[in-house]
Write a protein that holds these residues in place. Sequence first.
Motif, PDB file in Angstrom:
ATOM      1  N   TYR A 130      71.485-103.037  17.544  1.00 27.19           N
ATOM      2  CA  TYR A 130      70.161-103.557  17.117  1.00 27.19           C
ATOM      3  C   TYR A 130      69.125-103.786  18.078  1.00 27.19           C
ATOM      4  N   THR A 143      65.013-107.858  15.372  1.00 25.78           N
ATOM      5  CA  THR A 143      64.709-107.006  14.235  1.00 25.78           C
ATOM      6  C   THR A 143      65.844-106.869  13.586  1.00 25.78           C
ATOM      7  N   ASN A 202      66.253-103.336  13.125  1.00 26.64           N
ATOM      8  CA  ASN A 202      66.110-101.961  13.537  1.00 26.64           C
ATOM      9  C   ASN A 202      67.173-101.644  14.380  1.00 26.64           C
ATOM     10  N   SER A 207      66.172 -98.361  19.286  1.00 25.66           N
ATOM     11  CA  SER A 207      65.160 -97.519  19.609  1.00 25.66           C
ATOM     12  C   SER A 207      64.869 -97.276  21.009  1.00 25.66           C
TER      13      SER A 207
END
Length: 281
Positions: free
Chosen positions: A170, A174, A176, A179
């Motif tokens: 992750y 977050t 998410n 990224s």
Amino acid sequence: YLGTLHLAIFLRRDLIWYCSIPEESSISVRPGTAFRTKGAIASAFMIFGTSFLFVNTHLTAHQEKVKERVSDVKKIVNSLDLPKNLPTKHKTKDVTQNFDYVFWAGDLNFRLATPRTKVLEWLSKTSFPLPPHLPHGYLHHDQLCSVLADGAAFRGFSEANITFPPTYKYDPGTQNFDSSAKQRTPAYTDRILYKHRHVRRLSGQPETPPIECLVYDSVPSIVTSDHKPVWGVFKSHVRPGMDTIPLAAGLFNREIYLEGIRRRATAIGDAADSTTVCVLQ
């Protein structure tokens, strides 16, 4: 272990009188490095007449290094020197064979052998927790499941059904998945495995499994790391005690211990949030 691995064991205060003096061992699978981030720490003790071993490990990273992780496990199993003084009938080189119950947890770093796009697509269409009786998404591509199935490592170990989302990787702070430029595939790197030694059932002992996993879950709300922690609740049989082992309570001055309990009880009264837990290791 050099500030990179930590293992804490807590015990109810009244059980300290029935627990042996804990023993510990550790190993780095990357000797010679300044920060030994890969390796294992272990603690062992007896409660009444039953022996327990807890192992925390951080294994080799990266998707393709399955053989290196298996090699890490084999090295750890054969290098942890336990038990040291606890009674055992036949001490073997495989440390996991020397105890009634073994719990092996940590960042085992095994990954999903599935393209990132497919895993993300599955996650976007899936609600958690998953029903435990249904096949779990891409776990048939999970490297650790394959290792357990073919016996390459962790022989005799089990794992409860996974019903939670992948615990790695992750963006910190977050919910998410990664990224960054590396775009790592979500995976179940953080696991809890358990194993028990087959012993003769005592007369009158209920015909239930020697060990049961009652809860196995992650904590998605914690966002301080690129991992989500996992936790479990287990129930196991415990045999009657032995009077030949040194007890952990012997490490304490009993009068000071009892006086501390009395003063603490006086200070907090019958507060609802009072605890009956003390640190063992």
